[in-house]
Write a protein that holds these residues in place. Structure first.
Motif, PDB file in Angstrom:
ATOM      1  N   ALA A  42       0.839  -1.199   0.000  1.00  0.00           N
ATOM      2  CA  ALA A  42       0.000   0.000   0.000  1.00  0.00           C
ATOM      3  C   ALA A  42       0.875   1.251   0.000  1.00  0.00           C
ATOM      4  CB  ALA A  42      -0.921   0.012   1.216  1.00  0.00           C
ATOM      5  N   PRO A  43       0.571   2.235  -0.849  1.00  0.00           N
ATOM      6  CA  PRO A  43       1.367   3.468  -0.864  1.00  0.00           C
ATOM      7  C   PRO A  43       1.082   4.313   0.366  1.00  0.00           C
ATOM      8  CG  PRO A  43      -0.483   3.642  -2.374  1.00  0.00           C
ATOM      9  CD  PRO A  43      -0.498   2.233  -1.871  1.00  0.00           C
ATOM     10  N   ALA A  94      -0.894   6.125 -13.821  1.00  0.00           N
ATOM     11  CA  ALA A  94      -0.056   5.876 -12.652  1.00  0.00           C
ATOM     12  C   ALA A  94      -0.085   7.063 -11.717  1.00  0.00           C
ATOM     13  CB  ALA A  94       1.376   5.600 -13.098  1.00  0.00           C
ATOM     14  N   THR A  95       0.083   6.792 -10.434  1.00  0.00           N
ATOM     15  CA  THR A  95       0.072   7.852  -9.441  1.00  0.00           C
ATOM     16  C   THR A  95       1.329   8.700  -9.547  1.00  0.00           C
ATOM     17  OG1 THR A  95      -1.209   6.482  -7.949  1.00  0.00           O
ATOM     18  CG2 THR A  95      -0.016   8.307  -6.965  1.00  0.00           C
ATOM     19  N   ASP A  96       1.118  10.036  -9.439  1.00  0.00           N
ATOM     20  CA  ASP A  96       2.231  10.977  -9.454  1.00  0.00           C
ATOM     21  C   ASP A  96       2.429  11.488  -8.046  1.00  0.00           C
ATOM     22  OD1 ASP A  96       4.022  13.007  -9.775  1.00  0.00           O
ATOM     23  OD2 ASP A  96       3.051  13.910 -11.508  1.00  0.00           O
ATOM     24  N   ASP A  97       3.616  11.318  -7.515  1.00  0.00           N
ATOM     25  CA  ASP A  97       3.865  11.718  -6.130  1.00  0.00           C
ATOM     26  C   ASP A  97       4.142  13.201  -5.969  1.00  0.00           C
ATOM     27  OD1 ASP A  97       3.523   9.183  -5.200  1.00  0.00           O
ATOM     28  OD2 ASP A  97       5.623   8.637  -5.512  1.00  0.00           O
ATOM     29  N   GLY A  98       4.212  13.967  -7.051  1.00  0.00           N
ATOM     30  CA  GLY A  98       4.489  15.386  -6.947  1.00  0.00           C
ATOM     31  C   GLY A  98       3.355  16.129  -6.285  1.00  0.00           C
ATOM     32  N   VAL A  99       3.664  17.055  -5.412  1.00  0.00           N
ATOM     33  CA  VAL A  99       2.661  17.847  -4.724  1.00  0.00           C
ATOM     34  C   VAL A  99       2.890  19.310  -5.047  1.00  0.00           C
ATOM     35  CG1 VAL A  99       1.740  18.499  -2.485  1.00  0.00           C
ATOM     36  CG2 VAL A  99       2.514  16.168  -2.857  1.00  0.00           C
TER      37      VAL A  99
END
Length: 753
Positions: free
Chosen positions: A329-330, A419-424
């Motif tokens: 899980a992320p 896909a999930t992008d982790d950039g905030v």
């Protein structure tokens, strides 16, 4: 397909006697008998049927900010045109920030003349601007009117010849569109195997909604609201705007996999027999939580919808999760589970959807709103058929089916799974800061003035009357503008949340989402190292200001003040530290539970909701204010956990600005007796942890008639001045001693030295 769930009691008959036909339908003179499912009443002029009326909550069970229904009576002509709409009952705090009822009525009136059959509305878009401060209420009204009108139009064949039939059987026939039935489902409690994150996703036991920046901008553009293009979300178009996941965690296999054994056991302790719970997790620029739940206790950005029922969660049903336990899980910025309210009709085993409300700040008084749906259905194997329950009726489509809700939202927004992008990004908080620029300037000026007062206090406090009037004016500004208008009341919840974020996954953008709260925290943190906690507690706390102002009024009315003995006062002062450390300990175990206990602060009741709340919260807040009429700042002194939290680091202040004389405390006790919060010990020492920096002791420090030290010093100076003057006079006399000889008139005068 649409799945029929149990319905609630119709309310139309109750309001037919209260609203005259002509009030809701011009030219009408009578109602027919209530009929059909959903219930309607046909409207007539003589024998001619003009249309029909209904109550939105009889059609769709939506709930507002108060978690109670909002009843709107709607009149529709036979062709589907809305001829009247009236808010007939609600429990909403629509006067939260001074919004008059007339503005809400105007919002509803803008529906009159629209025809949702010939011109369907855009999803999530209201015909009138949403009023800032009543966002949830008006979004619920908009949603319930649009969905109920669509349902009534199809059930009663509005816009067709069938709409003019007078018999109730016609309405019933229109509703007879069932195509099949099936056994009702129940959550399968026997399946308890542990699954990985990827396995749950593949089985769709966890479902997701992902939206990029470009897709979010496109969704707002399609809303057609003026100004949304100019305020588009900035940054790379493929950045993740929101990545949200939901699941039914009251199902053992899903719950144990996601929450872990300890988390599952904690959930079971909270659930009552038959009660269900869901999990919501999110990542990306947009927060599905927002900050409304901290201030108002409701999660206004997400709405649960199942069939014709919908509701929002409150902080009473919320539990924060630090991290998911499932393998693979992320890490999410926001993870929580929610218990389904006990008074809500909801079946977790049947299809439902979570609707995300996305807002965009256009100006300080204007926002744009759109919605996106995340559909959910327990996969096969996680539910069982319940042959003893009433079968589920699957009817012709009245609204977008739950299973197709996601597809419809995706078509509207152009959403594609990726896909999930982790950039905030920080673009959203920048928009909010820009929109609240005027409020930021006003508060900035006030803080600058306060800072100057502290820096030049030795000069300012010499003008006693002027200074006292200034303090009253500033406290009034804090209460009215910072508190009731801008709603920037700091809370111990902010402290607990910050502490938890530092220990887990800290993100600055959550703090920056509320500019005034962030600025006040920054100012408080800086000044408590220069002075003490009093810069906030004594000047910038709206509830503290309310206490002091009401106490001043009580004194003017002759209310006798109670002086707590010093020893007892010292012991009672420790209670707030016990409360704070108790809340801190609970927050380390469960932040959501700590937030519930933090209701010992009456800030939400008295400042944010302006006493428009359940009676027990109001009674508690009023009781604290009543105690403050006899003991000034009673809550601040003995119970405030926020005051305790910021008093601890204030012990490390750099300077000691409050000046004292050697005789303070021995023998003089004037400041000790007159300190409004008894922060001065009989020995003369000022306790920085209790001081509110009101500067009254500094006024006394310079007082020429009340401070014995100043009086004695002035008398000494006077005596010294008199002696010096006398001495100078003698010296002058000796220096100028001379003999003057008087001679006859006209003769010269000779001065002999």
């Amino acid at each position: 397909m649409v799945i029929s769930l149990p319905v609630h009691a119709e309310r139309l008959p109750e309001f037919l006697s209260k609203v005259q036909p002509s009030e809701i339908f011009p030219t009408a003179d009578r109602y027919g008998e209530p009929e059909g499912k959903p219930m309607v009443a046909r409207v007539y002029k003589g024998d001619e049927q003009l249309g029909l009326v209904f109550i939105t909550t009889d059609v769709v069970n939506t709930r507002g900010y108060s978690s109670k229904p909002i009843d709107t009576m709607v009149a529709s002509a036979n062709d589907g045109t809305i001829t009247g709409a009236k808010l007939v009952a609600h429990n909403e705090p629509i006067t939260l920030i001074g919004i008059p009822q007339s503005r809400v009525d105007k919002f509803i009136d803008d529906y009159i003349g629209l025809n949702f059959i010939t011109t369907p509305p855009k999803p999530g878009v209201a015909p009138s601007d949403i009023i800032s401060g009543a966002t949830v209420t008006l979004m619920v009204i908009n949603d319930s009117m649009q969905r109920s009108i669509k349902t009534i139009a199809q059930q009663y064949q509005l816009g067709t010849a069938g709409a003019t039939a007078a018999a109730a059987a016609d309405g019933a026939a229109a509703a007879q569109t069932a195509v099949q039935t099936r056994p009702r489902r129940a959550v399968g409690m026997d399946k308890q195997d542990i699954q990985s994150w990827n396995a749950l996703l593949e089985q769709k036991a966890v479902t997701k909604l992902r939206m990029t920046v470009d897709e979010a901008n496109k969704l707002f553009e399609q809303s057609g609201k003026e100004g949304v293009v100019e305020h588009a979300e900035e940054g790379p178009g493929d950045d993740t705007f929101v990545d949200m996941y939901v699941a039914v965690v009251s199902q053992p296999s899903i719950g144990k996999s996601l929450l872990g054994e300890a988390g599952w056991n904690n959930l079971q302790r909270r659930l009552k027999p038959g009660q269900q719970a869901i999990m919501v997790a999110g990542e990306g620029r947009y927060s599905w939580k927002g900050s409304g739940y901290v201030r108002g206790g409701i999660f206004d950005r997400i709405e649960m919808i199942q069939g014709d029922n919908s509701f929002r969660f409150t902080d009473a049903q919320h539990e924060r999760v630090v991290a998911l336990a499932a393998e693979g899980a992320p890490a999410f910025k926001e993870v929580s589970w929610f218990t389904i309210p006990e008074d809500v009709t909801f079946d977790a085993a049947e299809p439902w959807r979570l609707q995300l409300m996305i807002q965009r700040v256009l100006s300080v008084s204007d926002k744009a709103f759109v919605t996106a749906d995340l559909a959910y259905e327990l996969p096969q194997g996680y539910y069982v058929d319940d042959p003893e329950a009433e079968p589920v009726t699957i009817t012709a489509p009245i609204e977008a089916p739950a299973a197709e809700g996601r597809k419809l939202a995706n078509q509207t927004a152009g959403i594609l799974d990726a896909a999930t992008d982790d950039g905030v990004s920080s673009q959203l908080w920048k928009q909010i800061w820009q929109a609240k620029k005027a409020q930021i300037i006003v508060v900035g000026i006030a803080l600058t003035i306060l800072l100057l007062v502290f820096l030049f206090q030795d000069w300012i406090v010499r003008y006693e009357k002027w200074y006292d009037r200034f303090r009253i004016a500033f406290l009034t500004f804090t209460l009215v503008y910072i508190g009731w208008y801008a709603q920037a009341q700091l809370s111990v919840v902010n402290t607990l949340t910050l502490f938890s974020a530092i220990l887990t996954d800290f993100h600055w953008e959550f703090l920056l989402m509320d500019p005034l709260v962030f600025i006040l925290w920054l100012f408080t943190a800086a000044t408590m190292l220069l002075w003490n906690r009093g810069t906030f507690c004594g000047w910038l706390c709206p509830f503290g200001s309310l206490q002091e102002l009401t106490n001043r009024l009580a004194k003017k009315l002759g209310v006798k003040q109670i002086t707590v003995p010093h020893l007892l006062h010292t012991r009672l002062s420790a209670i707030k530290y016990v409360i704070f450390f108790g809340l801190l300990a609970i927050s380390l175990y469960d932040l959501g539970l700590a937030e519930h206990f933090a209701e010992i602060e009456p800030f939400k009741t008295a400042i944010i909701l302006k006493f428009m709340r359940e009676w027990w919260f109001v009674l508690f807040a009023v009781a604290l204010l009543a105690a403050g009429l006899f003991i000034e700042r009673f809550f601040c002194r003995y119970l405030c956990p926020l005051g305790a939290a910021i008093a601890i680091p204030a012990r490390f202040r750099i300077f000691d600005w409050l000046r004292r004389y050697k005789m303070c405390g021995n023998p003089c006790q004037i400041c000790t007796h007159e300190c409004p919060v008894q922060a001065i010990a009989p020995e003369g020492d000022i306790h920085p942890n209790e001081c509110i920096q009101c500067l009254h002791c500094q006024v006394m420090y310079h007082h020429e008639t009340r401070c014995p030290q100043v009086v004695a010093t002035n008398k000494k100076k006077q005596r010294q001045a008199a002696a010096k003057s006398e001495h100078e006079a003698e010296q002058t006399a000796k220096t100028n001693e001379h003999v003057v000889h008087f001679v006859k008139p006209g003769a010269k005068i000779t001065v002999e030295k």
